[in-house]
Write a protein that holds these residues in place. Structure first.
Motif, PDB file in Angstrom:
ATOM      1  N   TRP A  49      -4.211  -0.429   3.567  1.00 30.97           N
ATOM      2  CA  TRP A  49      -4.064  -1.363   2.141  1.00 30.97           C
ATOM      3  C   TRP A  49      -3.160  -0.545   1.075  1.00 30.97           C
ATOM      4  CZ3 TRP A  49      -5.219  -6.050   1.944  1.00 30.97           C
ATOM      5  CH2 TRP A  49      -6.205  -6.536   2.776  1.00 30.97           C
ATOM      6  N   ARG A  50      -3.336   0.650   1.026  1.00 32.90           N
ATOM      7  CA  ARG A  50      -2.250   1.165  -0.054  1.00 32.90           C
ATOM      8  C   ARG A  50      -0.595   0.987   0.456  1.00 32.90           C
ATOM      9  NH1 ARG A  50      -4.186   6.012   0.100  1.00 32.90           N
ATOM     10  NH2 ARG A  50      -2.506   6.912   1.304  1.00 32.90           N
ATOM     11  N   ARG A  52       0.219  -1.495   2.504  1.00 34.42           N
ATOM     12  CA  ARG A  52       0.583  -2.734   2.395  1.00 34.42           C
ATOM     13  C   ARG A  52       1.012  -3.117   0.731  1.00 34.42           C
ATOM     14  NH1 ARG A  52      -0.779  -6.948   5.973  1.00 34.42           N
ATOM     15  NH2 ARG A  52       0.779  -8.211   4.885  1.00 34.42           N
ATOM     16  N   ASN A  53       0.474  -2.510   0.052  1.00 39.09           N
ATOM     17  CA  ASN A  53       0.578  -2.930  -1.596  1.00 39.09           C
ATOM     18  C   ASN A  53       1.726  -2.124  -2.057  1.00 39.09           C
ATOM     19  OD1 ASN A  53      -1.494  -4.728  -1.757  1.00 39.09           O
ATOM     20  ND2 ASN A  53      -2.919  -3.231  -1.761  1.00 39.09           N
TER      21      ASN A  53
END
Length: 84
Positions: A49-50, A52-53
């Protein structure tokens, strides 16, 4: 292919992605879930997630997706022209 990923706070400029990030990118492009990507790459879901962001990573995903769409479009166009 130019790589747009950068090392935050690093004045050396763009650098190649880490192997795990590269594999995650490939799996994202193949349509895998975050959970599946994390398991295959060997990181936590939060790490995926990190990534992807992260603006640089997200930009690379977008660029590669656009390139893939264009490639498919070009192949379809070539097939249509050949069939006429």
């Amino acid at each position: 292919m130019t790589n747009r990923w950068t090392n935050k706070g690093d004045s050396r400029g763009p650098h190649p992605p880490q192997p795990k990030q590269q594999r995650a990118l490939e799996l994202i492009l193949a349509g895998h879930s975050v959970t599946d990507i994390a398991a295959q790459v060997g990181v936590r879901r939060e790490t995926v997630w990190r990534w992807r962001n992260d603006p640089s990573f997200a930009s690379e995903v977008s660029v590669r997706q656009a390139q893939r769409r264009q490639s498919i479009h070009d192949e379809l166009d070539a097939g249509v022209i050949e069939s006429v």
